[in-house]
Design a protein around this motif. Structure first.
Motif, PDB file in Angstrom:
ATOM      1  N   THR A   1       0.831  -1.212   0.000  1.00 11.35           N
ATOM      2  CA  THR A   1       0.000   0.000   0.000  1.00 11.35           C
ATOM      3  C   THR A   1       0.865   1.262   0.000  1.00 11.35           C
ATOM      4  O   THR A   1       0.614   2.213  -0.744  1.00 11.35           O
ATOM      5  CB  THR A   1      -0.928  -0.010   1.234  1.00 11.35           C
ATOM      6  N   MET A   2       1.909   1.262   0.827  1.00 10.64           N
ATOM      7  CA  MET A   2       2.777   2.445   0.906  1.00 10.64           C
ATOM      8  C   MET A   2       3.595   2.626  -0.368  1.00 10.64           C
ATOM      9  O   MET A   2       3.799   3.752  -0.822  1.00 10.64           O
ATOM     10  CB  MET A   2       3.680   2.349   2.133  1.00 10.64           C
ATOM     11  N   LEU A   3       4.030   1.506  -0.951  1.00 13.27           N
ATOM     12  CA  LEU A   3       4.817   1.607  -2.187  1.00 13.27           C
ATOM     13  C   LEU A   3       3.942   2.101  -3.341  1.00 13.27           C
ATOM     14  O   LEU A   3       4.366   2.931  -4.139  1.00 13.27           O
ATOM     15  CB  LEU A   3       5.448   0.254  -2.532  1.00 13.27           C
ATOM     16  N   THR A   4       2.712   1.586  -3.393  1.00 17.31           N
ATOM     17  CA  THR A   4       1.784   2.054  -4.428  1.00 17.31           C
ATOM     18  C   THR A   4       1.503   3.543  -4.238  1.00 17.31           C
ATOM     19  O   THR A   4       1.508   4.318  -5.202  1.00 17.31           O
ATOM     20  CB  THR A   4       0.466   1.250  -4.365  1.00 17.31           C
ATOM     21  N   GLY A   5       1.295   3.923  -2.984  1.00 21.35           N
ATOM     22  CA  GLY A   5       1.021   5.328  -2.677  1.00 21.35           C
ATOM     23  C   GLY A   5       2.174   6.237  -3.052  1.00 21.35           C
ATOM     24  O   GLY A   5       1.977   7.428  -3.348  1.00 21.35           O
ATOM     25  N   SER A   6       3.387   5.691  -3.037  1.00 15.07           N
ATOM     26  CA  SER A   6       4.545   6.517  -3.390  1.00 15.07           C
ATOM     27  C   SER A   6       4.829   6.474  -4.895  1.00 15.07           C
ATOM     28  O   SER A   6       5.899   6.883  -5.328  1.00 15.07           O
ATOM     29  CB  SER A   6       5.770   6.063  -2.588  1.00 15.07           C
TER      30      SER A   6
ATOM     31  N   VAL B   1       9.893   0.064   4.210  1.00 18.18           N
ATOM     32  CA  VAL B   1       9.868   1.042   3.107  1.00 18.18           C
ATOM     33  C   VAL B   1      10.961   2.095   3.298  1.00 18.18           C
ATOM     34  O   VAL B   1      11.506   2.610   2.322  1.00 18.18           O
ATOM     35  CB  VAL B   1       8.476   1.710   2.911  1.00 18.18           C
ATOM     36  N   ALA B   2      11.314   2.387   4.558  1.00 18.40           N
ATOM     37  CA  ALA B   2      12.389   3.351   4.807  1.00 18.40           C
ATOM     38  C   ALA B   2      13.713   2.839   4.229  1.00 18.40           C
ATOM     39  O   ALA B   2      14.575   3.631   3.847  1.00 18.40           O
ATOM     40  CB  ALA B   2      12.517   3.621   6.308  1.00 18.40           C
ATOM     41  N   GLN B   3      13.874   1.504   4.149  1.00 14.26           N
ATOM     42  CA  GLN B   3      15.110   0.931   3.596  1.00 14.26           C
ATOM     43  C   GLN B   3      15.257   1.230   2.104  1.00 14.26           C
ATOM     44  O   GLN B   3      16.335   1.100   1.539  1.00 14.26           O
ATOM     45  CB  GLN B   3      15.168  -0.589   3.812  1.00 14.26           C
ATOM     46  N   LEU B   4      14.135   1.591   1.456  1.00 13.93           N
ATOM     47  CA  LEU B   4      14.189   1.907   0.029  1.00 13.93           C
ATOM     48  C   LEU B   4      14.409   3.395  -0.190  1.00 13.93           C
ATOM     49  O   LEU B   4      14.302   3.885  -1.319  1.00 13.93           O
ATOM     50  CB  LEU B   4      12.882   1.481  -0.656  1.00 13.93           C
TER      51      LEU B   4
ATOM     52  N   HIS C   1      -0.648   6.751   3.613  1.00 15.79           N
ATOM     53  CA  HIS C   1      -1.423   5.791   2.840  1.00 15.79           C
ATOM     54  C   HIS C   1      -1.980   4.652   3.693  1.00 15.79           C
ATOM     55  O   HIS C   1      -2.942   4.001   3.309  1.00 15.79           O
ATOM     56  CB  HIS C   1      -0.574   5.228   1.691  1.00 15.79           C
ATOM     57  N   LEU C   2      -1.380   4.421   4.848  1.00 13.17           N
ATOM     58  CA  LEU C   2      -1.874   3.341   5.717  1.00 13.17           C
ATOM     59  C   LEU C   2      -3.242   3.672   6.295  1.00 13.17           C
ATOM     60  O   LEU C   2      -4.033   2.785   6.613  1.00 13.17           O
ATOM     61  CB  LEU C   2      -0.889   3.075   6.867  1.00 13.17           C
ATOM     62  N   ALA C   3      -3.514   4.971   6.452  1.00 11.38           N
ATOM     63  CA  ALA C   3      -4.789   5.372   7.060  1.00 11.38           C
ATOM     64  C   ALA C   3      -5.979   4.895   6.227  1.00 11.38           C
ATOM     65  O   ALA C   3      -7.058   4.659   6.762  1.00 11.38           O
ATOM     66  CB  ALA C   3      -4.830   6.886   7.219  1.00 11.38           C
ATOM     67  N   ASP C   4      -5.771   4.745   4.928  1.00  7.33           N
ATOM     68  CA  ASP C   4      -6.873   4.330   4.050  1.00  7.33           C
ATOM     69  C   ASP C   4      -6.905   2.830   3.815  1.00  7.33           C
ATOM     70  O   ASP C   4      -7.728   2.341   3.056  1.00  7.33           O
ATOM     71  CB  ASP C   4      -6.732   5.021   2.677  1.00  7.33           C
ATOM     72  N   MET C   5      -5.986   2.113   4.437  1.00  4.41           N
ATOM     73  CA  MET C   5      -5.876   0.687   4.123  1.00  4.41           C
ATOM     74  C   MET C   5      -6.846  -0.153   4.955  1.00  4.41           C
ATOM     75  O   MET C   5      -6.721  -0.229   6.160  1.00  4.41           O
ATOM     76  CB  MET C   5      -4.441   0.203   4.383  1.00  4.41           C
ATOM     77  N   PRO C   6      -7.816  -0.802   4.287  1.00  2.00           N
ATOM     78  CA  PRO C   6      -8.686  -1.701   5.041  1.00  2.00           C
ATOM     79  C   PRO C   6      -7.941  -2.973   5.416  1.00  2.00           C
ATOM     80  O   PRO C   6      -6.917  -3.302   4.813  1.00  2.00           O
ATOM     81  CB  PRO C   6      -9.827  -1.993   4.060  1.00  2.00           C
TER      82      PRO C   6
END
Lengths: 239, 426
Positions: B70-75, B262-265, B275-280
């Motif tokens: 989700t975070m990678l897609t959001g970025s 994700v911070a490692q990337l 983006h996590l706030a919207d993740m069901p």
């Protein structure tokens, strides 16, 4: 009865791989439901304990590494265990501790873990792991459990078993025997946990322990075991 | 490469055929591809420009993977994931093959959830840029064997990975970082949060060292709010605050792991966390499904540690709720149900909830409840059990369904009829 009934859980930390705590739970509840106060004592490596102070000693199964870790401690208690068995203390040993209550356990890689020879039996590791639901015909009715072991336990001629395998592998997948009994000391491969689903066997352990205390046959109040019997019937019907 | 192209073509034909025949099976295309080209996974994974992230461990794999994806897609990245709950080699192969467009995998990066036994083989084949190990606890003994064996499987995969994101509070995972130096980064909780999620070995009196060094992601807060929670994580100098839709301290740990991954990337975790706030919730992982005008909160359980996490959720629930625990014993669930006795069911006795036992081994669960001092109703039939569960709650109320894996799939067919598994897993 004045002093509380003592259930000693031997090697709770290391030999308790899969639900063997349920055996302690079953004994405690079935005593409490009959108005008997129970105290549970946990005995791990190095803990001082006189087994004759216990009414029932319960020990479970463990990973190979755990078996190795407790082996020395168990050998150091060998004399004390034998004395307690002679004195009629009730023991229930499951899987890994059952193996070490025999003479020896030879692991898959050929190393030998010495046991304490309460049972006249040897266990050899290796080959196909014996996994599945198991049903055993015993003097206390049919026992239902789940076995998961690679060790094959061979009883000497004359060493009494706990029962005959009706379904499953039992001690070694060939002899038809399951478990071993010496006096009030029981060994079995049955997890499940074994006692909750086999209330007749649980009560037999309790009855023997109370008899040792009082010198007379105890009058155990009957309990409603419908839930227990249903669970055992379902387990026995599963692959 | 010709072999890989053939594998891709035939596998996609297999997928098409299996869909036309109305079978939801996601394994077949992967199996076909691997049969034609045994190195299809290595070949296709190596073509991903930003590499592969692998998530493994006993519990939390699905949710953590979904958070990372989700975070990678959001970025702004195109992310490939094995979202269909198929976390063995064939599932990874199916995901890769299915994403091929014009001869290459049409994604920037892949996030694969991988079974902790399968990861031994798949780790060295995928060469993960980042591997996340969520936790390692006792699992279905008849399937996975001993915990030490599982730890060795995961160690082999860690050795084949670039950076390992490891659970500092888990004594078994902590060992995996020994000697890795810069190649390991650590997430963990503050003492109060750690205490809320004891490792299952600690429950048996084991005192084992956790990772004692500096944490790269420190979970500072996990406060329930609504159906989810507010989570605060410090990552280096960055303070991340995020509202999750999923409850439970264990999911706060999953979020800390995902943020650190994700911070490692080189992605800023504060920006990514939005983006996590919207993740069901992933299906069965705390997801709420409407059914007959009630809210069914579904929490999958597979092992004692997971069951104890579900129990902690129920203990935190102040409103009296009907609860159904449904235990199956198919291979995927583990045939042995002994593990029910390793879970702290006793701690539910003083909650205001009402309990039912379902699944093939409903009788075993009812027995477990009985010895925990809880009287439970028993109903192995899924539809009748579900009706009984919701009948016990007023309109609009929340009820809890706590199934094992195959029970989850059965209940899913009732809760979300007509949906293919791939539509609800993601």
């Amino acid at each position: 009865m004045t002093a509380p009934f003592v259930v000693a859980h031997l090697y709770r930390r290391r030999m308790n791989i899969y639900g063997d705590t349920g055996n302690v739970t079953a004994l405690c509840r079935r005593l409490e439901w009959r108005g008997v106060a129970v105290r549970v004592v946990s005995i791990d490596e190095g803990d001082r304990f006189e087994f004759e102070e216990a009414d029932i000693v319960v020990a479970g199964g463990g990973e190979d590494s755990s078996q190795l870790a407790i082996a020395d401690d168990l050998v150091s208690r060998s004399e004390a265990v034998h004395r307690a068995v002679r004195a009629g203390v009730v023991f229930l040993t499951v899987c890994g501790t059952y193996q070490l209550f025999g003479r020896r356990f030879v692991t898959t890689d050929g190393s030998e873990i010495p046991g304490i020879a309460v049972f006249a039996a040897d266990t050899i590791g290796g080959g196909r792991r014996m996994i599945g639901n198991v049903v055993v015909d015993s003097p206390w009715g049919s026992l239902v459990g789940f076995e998961n072991h690679s060790g094959r336990t061979r009883l000497d001629p004359g060493q009494a078993s706990l029962g005959r395998v009706r379904r499953g592998f039992g001690n070694d997948d060939t002899s038809g025997f399951e478990g071993a009994v010496v006096g009030n000391c029981f060994g079995t491969y049955l997890h499940g946990s074994v006692l909750p689903k086999n209330p007749g066997f649980a009560d037999e352990l309790i009855r023997r322990a109370l008899r040792r205390r009082t010198g007379t046959d105890p009058d155990l109040a009957p309990l409603d075991d419908a839930v227990e019997e249903r669970a055992a019937a379902v387990a026995a019907s599963r692959p | 490469m010709l072999r890989t192209r053939a594998a891709v073509a035939v596998a996609r034909l297999a997928r098409f055929a299996s869909r036309v025949m109305g079978r939801g099976g996601t394994a077949l295309p992967g199996l076909v591809a691997l049969r034609i080209d045994p190195s299809v996974i290595e070949t296709l994974a190596a073509s991903l420009p930003e590499g592969v992230i692998v998530v493994t461990g006993t519990n939390g794999k699905t949710t953590t993977s979904k958070m990372i994806a989700t975070m990678l897609t959001g970025s702004g990245r195109t992310v490939l994931a094995n979202r269909t709950g198929s976390n063995l080699a064939r599932g990874v192969a199916a995901a890769l093959v299915g994403a091929v467009r014009g001869g290459r995998v049409a994604a920037d990066i892949a996030v694969f959830e991988i079974d902790e036994a399968a990861v031994r083989q798949l780790g060295p084949r995928l060469h993960p840029r980042v591997i996340v190990v969520t936790n390692l606890a006792r699992d279905q003994l008849d399937r996975y064997g001993e915990l030490e064996t599982t730890a060795r499987h995961v160690a082999a995969a860690v050795a084949a990975s670039g950076i390992a994101v490891l659970a500092a509070d888990d004594p078994i995972v902590a060992r995996l970082g020994e000697g890795r130096g810069e190649g390991a980064v650590w997430f963990g909780g503050e003492p109060a949060i750690r205490a809320a999620m004891p490792h299952d070995r600690a429950l048996y009196g084991h005192v084992e060292p956790r990772f004692g060094g500096r944490l790269d992601a420190l979970l500072r807060e996990a406060t329930p709010q609504g159906d989810g929670q507010v989570v605060r994580v410090d990552i280096g100098s960055r303070e991340v605050a995020v509202r999750l839709q999923v409850p439970g301290v264990y999911n706060a740990y999953n979020a800390a792991a995902a943020l650190l991954a994700v911070a490692q990337l080189g992605i800023d975790p504060v920006a990514a966390a939005v983006h996590l706030a919207d993740m069901p919730a992933a299906f069965g992982r705390g997801q709420i499904v409407p059914y007959r005008d009630r809210r069914v909160r579904v929490v999958l359980v597979k092992n004692p540690a997971g069951f104890n996490q579900a129990i902690a959720l129920l203990r935190a629930e102040a409103e009296p709720c009907p609860v159904l625990v449904a235990i199956n014993d198919h291979h995927a669930d583990g045939r042995d149900v002994s593990w029910l006795w390793d879970s702290a069911v006793e701690t539910l006795a003083d909650t205001p909830h009402r309990f039912g036992a379902g699944g093939i081994r409903a009788a075993d669960m009812a027995l477990r409840f009985k010895y925990a001092g809880i009287q439970a109703w028993v109903e192995p039939d899924e539809r009748r059990a579900l009706d009984r569960l919701v009948d016990d709650a007023p309109s609009g109320a929340t009820v809890y369904l706590i199934p094992t894996y195959t029970a989850l799939l059965s209940y899913l067919e009732i809760l979300l009829p007509g949906k293919r598994p791939e539509e609800v897993w993601s």
